[in-house]
Design an enzyme around this catalytic site. Structure first.
Site, PDB file in Angstrom:
ATOM      1  NE  ARG A 172      -2.955   8.046  -3.944  1.00 58.18           N
ATOM      2  CZ  ARG A 172      -1.897   8.219  -4.304  1.00 58.18           C
ATOM      3  NH1 ARG A 172      -1.094   7.121  -3.818  1.00 58.18           N
ATOM      4  NH2 ARG A 172      -1.171   9.600  -4.094  1.00 58.18           N
ATOM      5  CB  ILE A 219      -0.796   0.176   1.053  1.00 56.38           C
ATOM      6  CG1 ILE A 219       0.001   0.089   2.703  1.00 56.38           C
ATOM      7  CG2 ILE A 219      -1.674  -0.892   0.978  1.00 56.38           C
ATOM      8  CD1 ILE A 219      -1.565   0.310   3.807  1.00 56.38           C
ATOM      9  CG  ASP A 220       0.343   4.185  -2.417  1.00 50.76           C
ATOM     10  OD1 ASP A 220       1.063   3.310  -3.500  1.00 50.76           O
ATOM     11  OD2 ASP A 220      -1.327   4.509  -2.683  1.00 50.76           O
ATOM     12  CE  LYS A 221       6.279   9.349   3.569  1.00 50.95           C
ATOM     13  NZ  LYS A 221       7.026  10.942   2.619  1.00 50.95           N
TER      14      LYS A 221
END
Length: 308
Positions: free
Chosen positions: A234, A134-136
């Site tokens: 997103r 998962i993204d930062k």
């Protein structure tokens, strides 16, 4: 550099599976990486992992020598939701990078995991144990493999769409629909190489959503992933003109205060690789997310699940 060659005689099926079956020293996941990195060709041309092999095909691939492990273990706190001999489920905080990369050589989830336990090495020296990312600036649940057998099994569950992955997403705008599905292929943006985008020749990407609560100017969604492409939620939310609040890459420049997108991986379901037990885990909304919701003005709708 190791060079391998396989001539297809009577094998059938997907390219990644046929190659993995032909070379027992390589797992299907490893073969998938060879294909994605352009190291594997069929009759001299690059193919996708789902290419159907046929008699007479000649498969060649070059395997680089293993790198020396340079990622350092670091003693950092971890929110471990579950752990057994095969895997961990970790609740990653917003702001933590999953694995080392340019600009983030340390302080990542991988650095912390390496200090805590032994990890699978299928993904090489930079991403040991990491089955999915998962993204930062996305918080929430991740499954991590401790050994190669578990890594392969968990990766296959993802490929076969057998995992449950649900997120909470706070998005811009007020939804008229109570639920829906976005089916739009994703690939690298032709206008900005740093972004993903809906593109005609992209990979299949399917996102299901349902309204949890409406606010003035915003909507809280429960989002279920059918596929898991880079930045999928997103990009899909931007595609339907409801970008995720706080998203610095795909959202509007003026948005809610915070350190990134309001996106939280809240539910994770998986099958334990050894026992076959069905497991499901929940991670409550973190404080930063709860605070943002508390500062919004509710828009009452009798269909909102949080209003009942």
């Amino acid at each position: 550099m190791t060079q391998e060659q396989l001539t297809i005689e009577n094998q059938t099926g997907r390219l990644d599976k046929v190659v993995a079956d032909g070379f027992e020293q390589y797992t299907r996941t490893q073969v998938g990486h060879f294909i994605a990195d352009g190291q594997l060709t069929v009759n001299g041309a690059s193919k996708k992992a789902n290419y159907k092999v046929k008699a007479g095909d000649v498969i060649n691939f070059d395997i680089p020598e293993p790198e020396v492990l340079k990622v350092e273990a670091e003693d950092m706190p971890l929110d471990i939701v579950y752990e057994d001999d095969d895997l961990l489920v970790v609740n990653k905080p917003q702001g933590m990078v999953v694995h080392p990369a340019a600009g983030h050589p340390s302080g990542t989830l991988v650095n912390a995991l390496m200090y805590h336990t032994k990890l699978s090495d299928i993904n090489g020296v930079i991403r040991p144990g990491i089955v999915h990312r998962i993204d930062k600036d996305t918080s929430g649940l991740l499954m991590v493999a401790k050994n190669d057998y578990a890594h392969e099994a968990l990766s296959d569950q993802l490929k076969d769409k057998k995992n449950l992955r649900q997120y909470y997403a706070l998005v811009h705008g007020e939804f008229k629909e109570n639920k829906g599905t976005i089916n739009a292929p994703l690939g690298r943006s032709k206008a900005d190489r740093k972004k993903q985008a809906v593109v005609a020749d992209g990979r299949e990407a399917v996102t299901h959503f349902e309204v949890v609560k409406r606010y003035v100017g915003f909507t809280l969604l429960r989002v279920t992933l059918e596929t898991g492409r880079t930045h999928q939620i997103r990009v899909h939310m931007q595609y339907i003109n409801h970008p995720v609040a706080g998203d610095p890459l795909y959202g509007p420049s003026k948005t809610l205060a915070g350190n990134g997108q309001y996106l939280h991986a809240a539910t994770l379901g998986l099958t334990q690789p050894t026992s076959g037990e069905e497991l499901q885990f929940e991670a409550p909304l973190p404080d930063y997310f709860e605070t943002a919701l508390a500062n919004l003005t509710p828009y009452f709708d009798e269909n909102d699940t949080m209003n009942q």
